[in-house]
Every structure is written in C-alpha cells, then in structure tokens.
Design an enzyme around this catalytic site. Structure first.
Site, PDB file in Angstrom:
ATOM      1  N   GLU A  99       0.823  -1.214   0.000  1.00  0.00           N
ATOM      2  CA  GLU A  99       0.000   0.000   0.000  1.00  0.00           C
ATOM      3  C   GLU A  99       0.855   1.263   0.000  1.00  0.00           C
ATOM      4  O   GLU A  99       0.623   2.194   0.774  1.00  0.00           O
ATOM      5  CB  GLU A  99      -0.945  -0.013   1.211  1.00  0.00           C
ATOM      6  CG  GLU A  99      -1.856  -1.220   1.212  1.00  0.00           C
ATOM      7  CD  GLU A  99      -2.872  -1.254   2.340  1.00  0.00           C
ATOM      8  OE1 GLU A  99      -2.616  -0.648   3.391  1.00  0.00           O
ATOM      9  OE2 GLU A  99      -3.928  -1.880   2.149  1.00  0.00           O
ATOM     10  N   ASP A 123      -8.357  -8.828   4.062  1.00  0.00           N
ATOM     11  CA  ASP A 123      -8.105  -7.697   4.948  1.00  0.00           C
ATOM     12  C   ASP A 123      -9.240  -7.482   5.946  1.00  0.00           C
ATOM     13  O   ASP A 123     -10.030  -6.550   5.786  1.00  0.00           O
ATOM     14  CB  ASP A 123      -7.930  -6.442   4.077  1.00  0.00           C
ATOM     15  CG  ASP A 123      -7.444  -5.252   4.866  1.00  0.00           C
ATOM     16  OD1 ASP A 123      -7.122  -5.425   6.045  1.00  0.00           O
ATOM     17  OD2 ASP A 123      -7.389  -4.148   4.297  1.00  0.00           O
ATOM     18  N   GLU A 153     -12.650  -1.749  11.799  1.00  0.00           N
ATOM     19  CA  GLU A 153     -12.544  -1.050  10.514  1.00  0.00           C
ATOM     20  C   GLU A 153     -13.659  -1.439   9.533  1.00  0.00           C
ATOM     21  O   GLU A 153     -14.402  -0.587   9.069  1.00  0.00           O
ATOM     22  CB  GLU A 153     -11.175  -1.348   9.901  1.00  0.00           C
ATOM     23  CG  GLU A 153     -10.993  -0.735   8.533  1.00  0.00           C
ATOM     24  CD  GLU A 153      -9.629  -1.023   7.936  1.00  0.00           C
ATOM     25  OE1 GLU A 153      -8.800  -1.669   8.606  1.00  0.00           O
ATOM     26  OE2 GLU A 153      -9.399  -0.596   6.789  1.00  0.00           O
TER      27      GLU A 153
HETATM   28  O1  GCW Z   1      -6.971  -2.634   6.266  1.00  0.00           O
HETATM   29  C1  GCW Z   1      -6.015  -1.844   5.690  1.00  0.00           C
HETATM   30  C2  GCW Z   1      -6.322  -0.492   6.208  1.00  0.00           C
HETATM   31  C3  GCW Z   1      -5.124   0.423   6.213  1.00  0.00           C
HETATM   32  C4  GCW Z   1      -4.017  -0.280   6.985  1.00  0.00           C
HETATM   33  C5  GCW Z   1      -3.693  -1.577   6.259  1.00  0.00           C
HETATM   34  C6  GCW Z   1      -2.642  -2.389   6.978  1.00  0.00           C
HETATM   35  C7  GCW Z   1      -2.377   0.743   8.382  1.00  0.00           C
HETATM   36  O2  GCW Z   1      -7.343   0.043   5.443  1.00  0.00           O
HETATM   37  O3  GCW Z   1      -5.513   1.610   6.833  1.00  0.00           O
HETATM   38  O4  GCW Z   1      -2.891   0.539   7.101  1.00  0.00           O
HETATM   39  O5  GCW Z   1      -4.831  -2.381   6.178  1.00  0.00           O
HETATM   40  O6  GCW Z   1      -3.024  -3.321   7.667  1.00  0.00           O
HETATM   41  O7  GCW Z   1      -1.475  -2.105   6.828  1.00  0.00           O
END
Ligand code: GCW
Length: 845
Positions: free
Chosen positions: A313, A392, A420
């Site tokens: 990311e 995720d 989240e």
């Molecule tokens: O779930 C995603 C989140 C990001 C997060 C990433 C991760 C900290 O949307 O905000 O970043 O995972 O776990 O690295």
C-alpha cells in the site's frame, strides 16, 4: 470512628432511604473491566476465610511486584471491603503471600505447583506453608506474579470460589501483543475513539496518564507488548531526540509488564538517515540499523522490537532493490538480536494495481506467494505477522493458508479489535465468535491435526516464539473505544491470546459481569446481544463470503457495493447480471484453493462441500444456485438483509429492558449507538437488496426488495428552498435521490398526510455529514413536535451510505389532513439533507 466518617455513613444511609433507585453509580467506562464493583453481602462472606495478613516476597523495589500488590489489595478492598495487615516478611500466621517460586523454595523447597509453569504462567493455591494455611500467588517470573494477582482479583470480582484453590495457568503463547496505528500528529489510522493517547502534533505525550491506565488494562488480561505507532511508519520516530520521551513511555509500560515496540519504515536509512540507499544488503544500511538499535537499547534496555510494513500500500520495501522480505527482516533482526529484540514482519504484502480483467489475478494469493518460498530463511528473532484472512479483516474470510504453510519460521496471527470493516464502533460487532472459528480451524498442515491456535503458538512445528497481535486503536475517548460495548473485543482478544480454548460465551459472560453487573438478567441481556452481533452484522453487510460490501476506496464504512470492482485493489466479488462470487478454484479459477493442504483444499474446491457462508469467496455461481439451506443465492441475499436489519432493531428493545438497572451514562450511550445501528442496518439492507434486484432482475419472493410502501420520498414533497440531488451510488439513497438545502436561513419540505388511519410516529431518514451540525425541526399541523442537531461524528463527507441516518419522532397522533413540515438549517458541509420519511401505526393497518 472519625466524625467525618460517621457523617458520611449517615448521609449515605439517608440518601439510600430517600432515593432507593439512585444506587447505580454513574460511570464513564474508563475503568472498563477493572471496576471492582462491591459484591453483595452474601457473596462477600464466601471470602471470610481470606487471611488477615499480606506478605510480598522478594526485592522491595521490584516495580512489577509493587504493581501486583497494589492491584490485589485495591481489588479485594473494593469488591469485599477487606484490608490486610502488610508484613515485611513471613511470620507464623495465615497469610496471602505473593512472590516468585525461587523465593518460596528458599523457605520450603517442597512447594511445587501440580503441573509445570511456563514463562508468564502462575499458580494460585491454598497451601500449608510453615504450618499455616496460606493463599499464595507464585510464578517463575515477577510478571507471572502480576498476572496471578490480577487473576485472583478478577476471580473475587466475579464472585468465584477460591476455597481450596490450586490453579495453574499458563499462557497459550509467548507473544500477546497489541498494535496501535497512531500517527505522530495525533490522528489514528482506522481509529474510531478520539485522538492518540501517545502522540500529538509531532510530539510524544510521554506523561499522559492514559498511557499507564492503558498498560494496566492490558496487563490485567495478560498482554505483554504494545507497539505504539502506525505501521505506515513515520521514520522520524526513530530520531535521536525522541529517545528520551520513548524511554519515559517504556518506563510507564514496564510497571505493568508491557514491552514497548515501534513500527519502523524500511526506507529510513535513506529518507531520514542520510544514506543514499536503504538496500538491506548494503553493509552501510546494516550498520545504520545497528547504530539505531544500539542507541535505542541504551535508552530502553528491555525494548521489545520493531514492526515492519513494507512493499505494501505504497510503503517502500526490499523489492525496490530486488531483495526479499527475508533480506529486509534479517538485517534488522541482526541488529536486534544481541539485545533480545524481535522483528514483526507483516505478511500483508500485495500489489494493489492488479489487472482486474485477468480472471487469474487474485489478491488473496499474495501473502502465501510472497512468504511461503522464504520459509526457513528468516532469523529466529523474526516473526511473520499474518492477518487472519487472506484479504483484509473482512466480516468473513477463510483462514489465511499462510498460517499453515510456514514450518521453519515463527509466526503470529494479526487480528483487528478496531472495527474497521465491522462497523467502526458505531455498530455492535463482538468478534470473539469469529476469532474462535479462526483459531479452531484445522489447516491440516502437517498431514494431521494442526489448528491455527497451535500453529501460531509454535506448538505444531516446535518454533521458539509466536502468538497473537491485535490492532486495537484505543483513543482519547473516556471509554477507550467509543461504543460502550466495544471493549468486549479487547477483553476477549486478550483472554483468547491467553487461553484460546475459552468459549465466546464464557468470555462474554465474564466481561459483562465485570463491566456491568453480576446480576443474571443484566449478564444475559449483554451476553446474548454480544454473541449474536457478528452474525447480524454479517447478514446485513456481506453474507455468503462476499466480504463487507463497503466503500473500499474510502471510509470502509457504509455500503459501497461496486467500489471494489474494476480497480486494482483486488477485493472483487465479481457480481454481474447472471451471478456473483470469485472463482478461486484450481480447476477453473484463480487457483487460490491450491494454497491449502489437500484435506482443506478438497472442501473448498467443490461447490458441494464449501460451506454456504464462504460460498461466494470461493465460487462464482448464478443467482438461482441453491444453497445447502435450500434457498437460492439471490433469495438468501434478500432474506439475510431483512432478517439482519430486524435483529439490529431487536437489540434496541432488548437493551431498553436494562433501563434503571445499569448506570444511566453507559445505558444511554449504548442505547444511542444501538438505535443508530438499527437505522443504518436499514440503509445497508436497502442498498444491497436494491442493487442485486436491479442487477439480477430477479424478484424477492417476499416482495420486499425495491418496494417501500408507506415511504414518502423527500423529492416528492413540496419544497421550499430544498432542491433534489442525485446520490451516487444510487442505491445508497431511496429512489437514488435526496434533497439538500444550500440556503443558510434554512429550507422546508412539506406534504399533507392522507391516510385514513391516524399514524403514531414519523421516521425521518436524513444525512449526517461530519463537518457541520445541521438542525432539523418537525411540525405536525403547525405544531413543533421534535427537533435535533446532527452530530454523530460519522466518517461521512457527502450525502450517501456513510451519512444516511434515521431519526424517530416521539409518539404523536397524526390525522388525515395534517400537514407535515420538516425544516432543515444547514451548517458548513452539512446541508440538512433528507432522503425520505416513513410512518408507524400503533394498530395493524
Ligand atoms: O486494512 C487496511 C487499512 C489500512 C491499513 C492496512 C494495513 C495501516 O485500510 O488503513 O494501514 O490495512 O493493515 O497495513
């Protein structure tokens, strides 16, 4: 008895007589499960045989033993009103004695627990010691004694019997950590309960008392490490000038046996370190890490280690130089090793620019593909931190196959307490039942039984270290996580990390008793709501393994069904006019299923054996496909959304049965969230049913999807100042439209009620934008019946699924011919927008 005490006693008695119902003391939730509420007389008497003397063995300056003593005495005094005579050493009388096992052995070598103690484990026992009946808490380590002290205090708070106790408890795994995603500016990535308790405006809040309070809560349930900054790491945290402040934080955590750790940025040697490279194989880079680590340990000798997010990311990583995660993890591990530090290297490495047109591409495959080939190449102080599912933290995912694929590498599972994708603490979602399923899941990775809980603990492949990490993201909100019921997830996480064999019911029962009351009715109400809440949330968001059908490109909060499609993020559900689901089979799909061991792969490869709740994660099927339940996929989508929204509404009524039985503060705060949730569940329900109804063209057998009798669209009302707007995606507002007010003086919308039967209540579906507090007023036949201001602090920047909110007016008689008028006064970005109104009838129409 001193005079003041007499007066206070008389006043207390008087007020109890005058206000018999005022006995529920007011609470903020700050104490979480460490309230140590007073037990009733009868239960307190069960502890009459507690000794009158307390002795602490060992170094009088030990901070951990001091914490253990103060906690135990505080807990016992608060719950049963008992105080102890504190003796500096053992005397010939019954005593409560705490200390490490070696010190007991110095006095009596015959004292031994009935089974072996591992690190952090403890033994609580009633024993004969120097010819006296004593209650002892002992362990190999001082931290174990602290955990034993908390456990004894908890047992008493729960009213559990300790007569003739001899209980050995060992933690399931050595790593039981929490991560915070706090940024140096004080914001928290995916935090939903205020600002950071660790940072503000680039500074470390080293003396913030909330840090100690957090550490105490963590220690009380056996958590032994805390990583305080975001994995999207600001490399400046490692700057030398931050070390003294970090050392203060470490001192605070140390009092509670919690090790400090921080996230580091692999590009640090270049971005802040003055080198021209961060290539992990460059000796200058290795030297840079060594110096940094040495300086850190000079300030904090028991520093825990680093967490690394790389090649993920947008975070730079070893791939920049054609190196592997093992190269990167090991260079840091070498620097940490002489100090006994560890590296948590996250397996969350994936390409978010995948070509969505290629049916073989699959983000779910990434962690395994990146890390499996490196098994055995990591130093033994590296731990691969693996999210529990391959995507995720979705509302439901299968277990990550990587958890079963590393035989010569340490691993820890990563769970997410901060909600989240599971409602961001505006919705109730107790995640313990989900984590239980994950931990008990047998990956058959050694050809025999290998449940996830054994794999991560290092038991299956005899790894020296491993365990649990959870992203928690507590914030400055007094109750830590925002929703008054959300701390059940932190409590439950820690209890599972200690003992994954506890059941979700046992955990929720403990939590409810400690947090609210031991009263059976209160306990039952809280636990049954908690235990049902994950399935409820799943049923109105993303059932059948479709994942949370949320806006994945932004807030991750409200419905955003198509946001996952036709982009590189790879959270695809591939819904089209004919069917839905990702084909991940080996035979015809992406091949992801092949990452599981043969017995597991066999289950998921076949449509017949894949469980319904994961069907669409593994297979693409037509909407008419019949599930094991006997329903078609499309009918299940409709039904589960209607049932889920109805259940969310039930929670409100269920909670209302607790009015007056728990403190008003937490009662009202939880009620407000549950009421909001029940309205937002309707938003989810309508958006998803509408979307799939339109896409598939298949009617809902019950005739609900796409039909809303009794609903009056705001755009169809007579508007004064208000103007209709199109909402995108269209399913996030009823009829795809809303009305908004751009005039600072306010606007109104009205219409005449034409039904024959009088209605009893109006429901207004409006939009609450975070930036701005719009006002609404409702008039019936010219009379003001209700008004409110919008300030729910939702993650909403525009009119749509994140901001859509319900408001019910009080009960009132609305007769044929009455004019209903709603006035809206905008504020900042909040345009007092309205979607529709609905009426309720007291009698069946
Ligand atoms: O779930 C995603 C989140 C990001 C997060 C990433 C991760 C900290 O949307 O905000 O970043 O995972 O776990 O690295």
């Amino acid at each position: 008895m001193c005079k003041r005490f007499v007066l206070a006693t008389i006043l207390a008695a008087l007020s109890a007589a005058l206000f018999p119902f005022a006995s529920v003391r007011s609470e903020t939730g700050a104490e979480a499960w460490l309230r140590y509420a007073r037990l009733d007389e009868k239960t307190s008497r069960e502890y009459n045989r507690l000794p009158a003397t307390f002795v602490r063995l060992g170094n009088p300056n030990s901070i951990l033993l001091r914490s253990a003593q103060s906690e135990l005495l505080r807990g016992i005094q608060a719950t049963i009103g008992r105080t102890f005579r504190i003796e500096p050493r053992i005397s010939p009388e019954p005593a409560l004695i705490i200390g490490t096992l070696d010190l007991f052995h110095e006095i009596d070598p015959a004292i031994n627990p009935p089974s072996a103690l591992v690190a952090d484990g403890f033994w609580i026992a009633q024993i004969r010691f120097r010819e006296q009946n004593c209650l002892i808490i002992t362990s190999q380590s001082e931290r174990g004694v602290l955990y034993g002290a908390f456990t004894l205090a908890r047992k008493i708070a729960l009213g559990e019997s300790i007569a003739n106790i001899s209980e050995v408890q060992n933690p399931s795994a050595p790593i039981r950590w929490v991560d915070q995603w706090d940024n140096l500016d004080g914001s928290i990535e995916r935090g939903y309960a205020g600002r950071s308790i660790f940072f503000e405006s680039g500074k470390i809040l080293a003396s913030n008392p909330r840090i100690a309070a957090y550490a105490r809560l963590l220690a009380s349930v056996g958590i032994n490490g805390c990583n305080i900054n975001n994995v999207n790491a600001n490399p400046h945290l490692l700057d030398e000038e931050n070390l003294p402040q970090l050392a203060i934080v470490a001192n605070t955590l140390r009092q509670w046996g919690v090790q400090l750790s921080i996230s580091v940025n692999l590009s640090g040697p270049k971005t802040t370190g003055g080198l021209e490279t961060f290539d992990p194989l460059d000796p200058k880079v290795a030297e840079w890490w060594r110096k940094k680590v040495d300086a850190l340990y000079a300030a904090i000798p028991d520093f825990g280690g680093f967490v690394v997010k790389a090649d993920s990311e947008g975070q730079l990583g070893p791939s920049f130089y054609g190196r592997t995660p093992a190269d990167a993890a090991n260079v840091i591990a070498h620097a940490l090793k002489p100090h006994n530090g560890v590296v948590f290297y996250r397996a969350f490495v994936y390409n978010h620019h995948l070509d969505w047109r290629d049916p073989k591409n699959d983000r779910a495959k990434a962690a395994y593909e990146n890390f499996r080939p490196l098994d055995g190449k990591f130093e033994d102080n590296v731990i691969i931190q693996i999210k529990h599912g391959p995507i995720d933290f979705q509302v439901r995912e299968p277990v990550s196959p990587l958890l079963g694929a590393l035989q010569n590498t340490n691993e820890a599972i990563e769970l997410q307490v901060t909600q989240e994708y599971t409602g961001q603490q505006h919705h109730l979602c107790f995640l313990i039942p989900m984590w239980k399923e994950v931990l008990d899941f047998d990956l058959h990775s050694n050809g025999a039984t290998s449940p996830v809980k054994d794999l991560i603990a290092g038991k299956t492949f005899h790894r020296p270290i491993g365990g649990f990490v959870a992203v928690v993201n507590v914030g400055s909100d007094e109750n830590w996580l925002g929703h008054p019921l959300a701390m059940s997830n932190l409590y439950g996480y820690a209890r599972l990390a200690w003992n994954p064999n506890l059941t979700a019911r046992e955990i929720s029962n403990e939590w409810a008793a400690l947090t609210f009351s031991r009263d059976p009715k209160i306990r039952l109400t809280v636990t049954s709501t908690l235990l049902a809440s994950w399935n409820t949330y799943e049923s109105y968001t993303g059932p059948l393994g479709m994942q949370t059908l949320t806006d994945i490109l932004g807030s991750h909060y409200g419905p955003g069904i198509e946001s996952s499609e036709e982009n590189g993020w790879g959270q695809w559900h591939r819904a089209d006019a004919k069917g839905v689901g990702m084909d991940r089979t080996v035979a015809t799909g992406t091949g992801y299923v092949g990452q599981y061991s043969p017995p597991v792969a066999k289950i998921y490869e076949s449509l017949e054996t894949t469980p319904d709740q994961l069907l669409l994660f593994f297979h693409h099927v037509p909407y008419h496909y019949v599930l094991h339940s006997g329903k078609t996929v499309i009918q299940h989508i409709y039904d589960s959304h209607y049932e889920g929204a109805a259940q969310a509404d039930e929670y409100v009524r269920f909670w209302q049965t607790l009015k007056g039985e728990i403190d008003d503060e937490r009662y009202n705060a939880a009620l407000a969230r549950l009421e909001y949730q029940s309205g937002h569940a309707v938003v989810w329900r309508d958006a998803i049913c509408e979307y799939f109804f339109k896409l598939s063209g298949i009617a809902d057998r019950e005739g609900r999807a796409g039909h809303h009798p009794g609903r009056i669209e705001a755009e169809s009302m007579q508007l004064d100042g208000y103007a209709p707007v199109d909402v995108t995606p269209r399913e996030n507002a009823s009829g795809g439209k809303a009305i908004e007010c751009l005039s600072p003086q306010g606007c109104s919308a009205r219409f005449v009620f034409k039904e024959v039967l009088p209605a009893s209540r109006i429901t207004i579906q409006y939009f609450d934008i975070r930036e701005g507090d719009a006002k609404y007023r409702v008039f019936v036949a010219g009379k003001l019946i209700d008004e409110w201001t919008t300030n729910l602090q939702l993650p909403a920047t525009k009119i749509g699924g994140d901001s859509s909110t319900r408001h019910h007016t009080p009960e009132i008689m609305i007769k044929k011919g009455d004019e209903i008028r709603i006035e809206g006064i905008p504020d900042k970005d909040d345009h007092a927008a309205i979607d529709y109104i609905e009426f309720s009838w007291n009698i069946q129409r």
